[in-house]
Design an enzyme around this catalytic site. Structure first.
Site, short mmCIF file in Angstrom:
data_model
loop_
_atom_site.label_atom_id
_atom_site.label_comp_id
_atom_site.label_asym_id
_atom_site.label_seq_id
_atom_site.Cartn_x
_atom_site.Cartn_y
_atom_site.Cartn_z
N ASN A 156 -8.48 -4.77 -7.96
CA ASN A 156 -7.76 -5.77 -8.77
C ASN A 156 -6.25 -5.73 -8.58
O ASN A 156 -5.57 -6.72 -8.80
CB ASN A 156 -8.15 -5.63 -10.24
CG ASN A 156 -7.83 -4.27 -10.80
OD1 ASN A 156 -7.64 -3.32 -10.07
ND2 ASN A 156 -7.78 -4.19 -12.13
N LYS A 179 -8.93 6.08 -0.11
CA LYS A 179 -10.00 5.12 0.13
C LYS A 179 -9.75 3.90 -0.73
O LYS A 179 -9.88 3.95 -1.95
CB LYS A 179 -11.37 5.70 -0.21
CG LYS A 179 -12.50 4.79 0.29
CD LYS A 179 -13.76 4.84 -0.54
CE LYS A 179 -13.63 3.95 -1.74
NZ LYS A 179 -13.55 2.50 -1.36
N PRO A 180 -9.35 2.78 -0.14
CA PRO A 180 -9.13 1.56 -0.93
C PRO A 180 -10.47 0.89 -1.22
O PRO A 180 -11.50 1.26 -0.64
CB PRO A 180 -8.26 0.71 -0.01
CG PRO A 180 -8.70 1.10 1.37
CD PRO A 180 -9.06 2.56 1.29
N ALA A 181 -10.46 -0.11 -2.10
CA ALA A 181 -11.69 -0.86 -2.38
C ALA A 181 -12.09 -1.66 -1.14
O ALA A 181 -11.22 -2.20 -0.43
CB ALA A 181 -11.47 -1.80 -3.56
N SER A 182 -13.37 -1.75 -0.86
CA SER A 182 -13.84 -2.45 0.33
C SER A 182 -13.55 -3.94 0.28
O SER A 182 -13.49 -4.61 1.30
CB SER A 182 -15.35 -2.22 0.51
OG SER A 182 -15.58 -0.84 0.73
N GLY A 232 -10.34 2.95 -11.51
CA GLY A 232 -11.52 2.11 -11.38
C GLY A 232 -12.35 2.19 -12.64
O GLY A 232 -11.82 2.50 -13.72
N GLU A 254 -7.70 6.79 -14.08
CA GLU A 254 -7.25 5.57 -14.76
C GLU A 254 -8.46 4.64 -14.82
O GLU A 254 -8.80 4.03 -13.83
CB GLU A 254 -6.10 4.92 -13.98
CG GLU A 254 -4.85 5.75 -13.93
CD GLU A 254 -4.18 5.87 -15.28
OE1 GLU A 254 -3.26 6.68 -15.42
OE2 GLU A 254 -4.60 5.16 -16.22
N LEU A 255 -9.10 4.58 -15.97
CA LEU A 255 -10.43 3.98 -16.02
C LEU A 255 -10.45 2.69 -16.83
O LEU A 255 -9.44 2.00 -16.97
CB LEU A 255 -11.41 5.02 -16.58
CG LEU A 255 -11.41 6.37 -15.84
CD1 LEU A 255 -12.37 7.36 -16.49
CD2 LEU A 255 -11.73 6.20 -14.36
N GLU A 385 -16.00 -4.21 -21.71
CA GLU A 385 -14.85 -4.80 -21.03
C GLU A 385 -15.31 -6.01 -20.23
O GLU A 385 -16.13 -5.90 -19.34
CB GLU A 385 -14.28 -3.74 -20.08
CG GLU A 385 -13.05 -4.12 -19.33
CD GLU A 385 -12.58 -2.96 -18.46
OE1 GLU A 385 -13.41 -2.34 -17.79
OE2 GLU A 385 -11.38 -2.69 -18.50
N1 LIG Z 1 -7.44 2.09 -15.89
C1 LIG Z 1 -7.00 1.41 -14.85
O1 LIG Z 1 -5.82 1.44 -14.47
C2 LIG Z 1 -7.95 0.53 -14.11
C3 LIG Z 1 -9.31 0.48 -14.40
N2 LIG Z 1 -10.15 -0.36 -13.68
C4 LIG Z 1 -11.56 -0.50 -14.07
O2 LIG Z 1 -12.42 -0.58 -12.88
C5 LIG Z 1 -13.38 -1.62 -13.05
C6 LIG Z 1 -13.20 -2.71 -12.04
O3 LIG Z 1 -12.73 -2.20 -10.84
P1 LIG Z 1 -13.75 -1.82 -9.67
O4 LIG Z 1 -12.95 -1.69 -8.44
O5 LIG Z 1 -14.94 -2.71 -9.65
O6 LIG Z 1 -14.26 -0.39 -10.11
P2 LIG Z 1 -15.20 0.59 -9.30
O7 LIG Z 1 -15.15 1.80 -10.12
O8 LIG Z 1 -16.52 0.03 -8.93
O9 LIG Z 1 -14.46 0.85 -7.88
C7 LIG Z 1 -13.22 1.47 -7.86
C8 LIG Z 1 -13.10 2.21 -6.53
O10 LIG Z 1 -14.07 3.25 -6.50
C9 LIG Z 1 -14.84 3.15 -5.30
N3 LIG Z 1 -16.17 3.68 -5.57
C10 LIG Z 1 -17.23 3.03 -6.11
N4 LIG Z 1 -18.29 3.89 -6.19
C11 LIG Z 1 -17.88 5.09 -5.68
C12 LIG Z 1 -18.49 6.37 -5.47
N5 LIG Z 1 -19.75 6.59 -5.84
N6 LIG Z 1 -17.75 7.37 -4.91
C13 LIG Z 1 -16.47 7.15 -4.55
N7 LIG Z 1 -15.83 5.96 -4.72
C14 LIG Z 1 -16.53 4.94 -5.29
C15 LIG Z 1 -14.80 1.68 -4.96
O11 LIG Z 1 -15.10 1.48 -3.59
C16 LIG Z 1 -13.36 1.35 -5.29
O12 LIG Z 1 -12.53 1.76 -4.24
C17 LIG Z 1 -13.20 -2.11 -14.45
O13 LIG Z 1 -14.01 -1.36 -15.33
C18 LIG Z 1 -11.74 -1.81 -14.77
O14 LIG Z 1 -11.46 -1.68 -16.13
C19 LIG Z 1 -9.72 -1.10 -12.64
C20 LIG Z 1 -8.38 -1.05 -12.32
C21 LIG Z 1 -7.40 -0.27 -13.04
O1 LIG Z 2 -5.56 -1.94 -12.43
C1 LIG Z 2 -5.06 -2.34 -13.44
O2 LIG Z 2 -5.62 -3.02 -14.26
C2 LIG Z 2 -3.63 -1.96 -13.62
O3 LIG Z 2 -3.54 -0.63 -14.07
C3 LIG Z 2 -3.00 -2.89 -14.59
S1 LIG Z 2 -1.29 -2.85 -14.50
O4 LIG Z 2 -0.81 -1.48 -14.22
O5 LIG Z 2 -0.90 -3.74 -13.39
O6 LIG Z 2 -0.88 -3.32 -15.80
#
Ligand SMILES: NC(=O)C1=CN([C@@H]2O[C@H](COP(=O)(O)OP(=O)(O)OC[C@H]3O[C@@H](n4cnc5c(N)ncnc54)[C@H](O)[C@@H]3O)[C@@H](O)[C@H]2O)C=CC1
Ligand SMILES: O=C(O)[C@H](O)CS(=O)(=O)O
Length: 482
Positions: A156, A179-182, A232, A254-255, A385
């Protein structure tokens, strides 16, 4: 894609200082607005990750021996290149993530600000001397880089979530394997291209694309990795936390979030509407700090609801490259399904659709900006969320009631409220169980401040001078001087 510097769009991964080209195979990266193919990145795994970690270990030792000023100068050079190329970096970001171009270029500036901030912090990592506990003893506390850092980042904010980690890591004298998101690898790869140009030493920064599970497994199991920093979903964060246990890594997580946005009777309503628009609809609702629940006190509920609905109706949804578009597509069909489920569940339990509520006429993963009224805490949208463009309005009567409702979640990342009574501002700021509180503002993220959450929203802080601590180890030296 029209770029002033086409070299920034590389269909390759950077492994221990060597570029591995995709050669038209591997993971296809597509534009979420159009479905068009942007290009490929290599499908790498455990072996390449182990190679990158080994190269990082060597590079980190030399990097840590440089002076802080030298590290700062290299980071400032990287910052300067990011700013010089921000239009191209923004175009790459919009193509692979979908956010409107102006917002993408804004993310580049935001992401670059972390490199600038930590270039400055690099020279202020101070240790301590402490009066000895015996006449012949002297106590030193040294601050040293933790070493090799593994980073995993989401789709995102494909630029800023990387620099928010890379900035303090490199400033402290660490190395990073990322490792960035795919879905959004090209933004990360462009950062690596510019890092090389800025003079970051070979092997210090690797960008590994491919199997998340395989790459993550190596990152969490390899003892050379001393810290894992992840942004993530909470679900994956928990998995990585468990996988890291055997090698006792320092963790930065950061979840997910479930931010409350509270409008009290004494709020400036127009300011609250403006704040709600940014807190809810930035990145089309796809941020972890988005307002997920909007609570409005009885006395202003109808006026606020009317004002907000009118303002949301003026938002334009479309392709991020189209002039004047405010909201891009959602990242994928799964995201659309989640938005639809939250709306259907709320309506089935009595909520009303004041605006939107349907997939957008543009099709694909575009969705109408939506305002729901008469929402209650039993509905899924209150507990989960949404990560999409739904503004759910809850009505409340008393301050203590809304604090209880706001805190009734397993998340604790961001929260927001609008009020003008000073005593209330302090009472509510202190009572909200969150890592961050926005008072009379809907936009709180900045390099100067500690970003992070409590409970299931994660561990640690990113940004601010606190952000350096997560990449530093303290060493206590006891000097006998008899
Ligand atoms: N607290 C924060 O700053 C943030 C939290 N998020 C949360 O993440 C979610 C959405 O983002 P997504 O990218 O879909 O989350 P995600 O957790 O599915 O993916 C995040 C990253 O983890 C990797 N990943 C997925 N499964 C993995 C595994 N088993 N082992 C290692 N890496 C793995 C993905 O390829 C990606 O690079 C939402 O719940 C959102 O709230 C997203 C961005 C910022
Ligand atoms: O991945 C996110 O949602 C970011 O942490 C939000 S922010 O830092 O750009 O506010």
């Amino acid at each position: 894609m029209e770029l002033q510097d086409p070299g920034l769009l590389r269909q390759a991964a950077l492994v221990g200082g060597e570029w591995i080209e995709a050669n038209g195979a591997g993971i296809a990266v597509t534009n979420p607005s159009t479905g068009a193919l942007i290009g490929y990145v290599p499908r790498l795994g455990q072996a390449e990750t182990a190679r990158a970690i080994a190269a990082a270990e060597t590079a980190q030792k030399l990097w840590a021996r440089r002076t802080a000023k030298d590290r700062a100068d290299t980071l400032r050079g990287w910052f300067n290149l990011m700013i010089r190329h921000k239009e191209d970096l923004g175009r790459i970001l919009t193509a692979e993530q979908g956010k409107p171009l102006a917002e993408a270029v804004g993310e580049i500036a935001y992401g670059a600000s972390f490199i600038e901030w930590f270039a400055e912090e690099a020279r202020r990592v101070y240790g301590d001397t402490i009066p000895g506990h015996q006449p012949d003893k002297r106590i030193l506390v040294m601050k040293q880089p933790i070493g090799v850092v593994a980073a995993i980042t989401p789709w995102n904010f494909p630029n800023a979530m990387i620099t928010r980690k890379a900035g303090p890591a490199f400033a402290a004298g660490c190395a990073m394997v990322l490792k960035p998101a795919s879905q959004t690898p090209f933004s990360a790869i462009a950062l690596a291209v510019l890092a090389e140009r800025a003079g970051l030493p070979s092997g210090l920064f690797s960008v590994i694309t491919g199997s998340a599970a395989q790459i993550g497994a190596e990152m969490t199991a390899n003892p050379v990795v001393r810290k894992l920093t992840f942004t993530g979903s909470t679900e994956i964060g928990i998995e990585l936390y468990a996988q890291s246990a055997k090698t006792i890594k320092k963790l930065g997580l950061e979840l997910g979030g479930n931010a409350p946005f509270i409008v009290f009777d004494d709020a400036d309503l127009d300011a609250a509407v403006e704040g709600a628009l940014i807190a809810k609809f930035r990145n089309n609702g796809q941020t972890c700090v988005c307002a997920n629940r909007i609570y409005v006190q009885d006395g202003v509920y109808d006026a606020f609801s009317e004002k907000l609905t009118a303002a949301v109706a003026r938002l334009k949804t479309g392709d991020g490259f189209t002039q004047g578009v405010n909201l891009g597509p959602l990242i994928d069909q799964a995201a659309v399904e989640k938005v639809k489920e939250h709306i259907a569940d709320a309506v089935a339990q009595g909520a009303k659709v004041a605006l939107g509520g349907q997939p957008h006429a543009l099709g694909g993963t575009f969705f109408q900006a939506t305002v729901l009224t008469d929402v209650t805490s039993d509905m899924a949208v209150a507990r989960e969320e949404t990560f999409g463009p739904i503004a759910p309005l809850f009505r409340f009567a008393h301050e203590d009631e809304v604090i209880a409702q706001a805190n009734d979640t397993e998340f604790g990342l961001a929260s927001y409220f609008y009020a003008r009574d000073l005593a209330r501002v302090f009472r509510v700021s202190e009572a909200l169980d969150y890592g961050m509180v926005g008072v009379n503002t809907g936009l709180i993220s900045t390099a100067e401040a500690p970003f992070g959450g409590v409970k299931l929203s994660g561990l640690g802080r990113e940004g601010s001078h606190f952000g350096m601590d997560d990449f530093i180890e303290l060493k206590y030296v006891c000097l006998g001087i008899a």
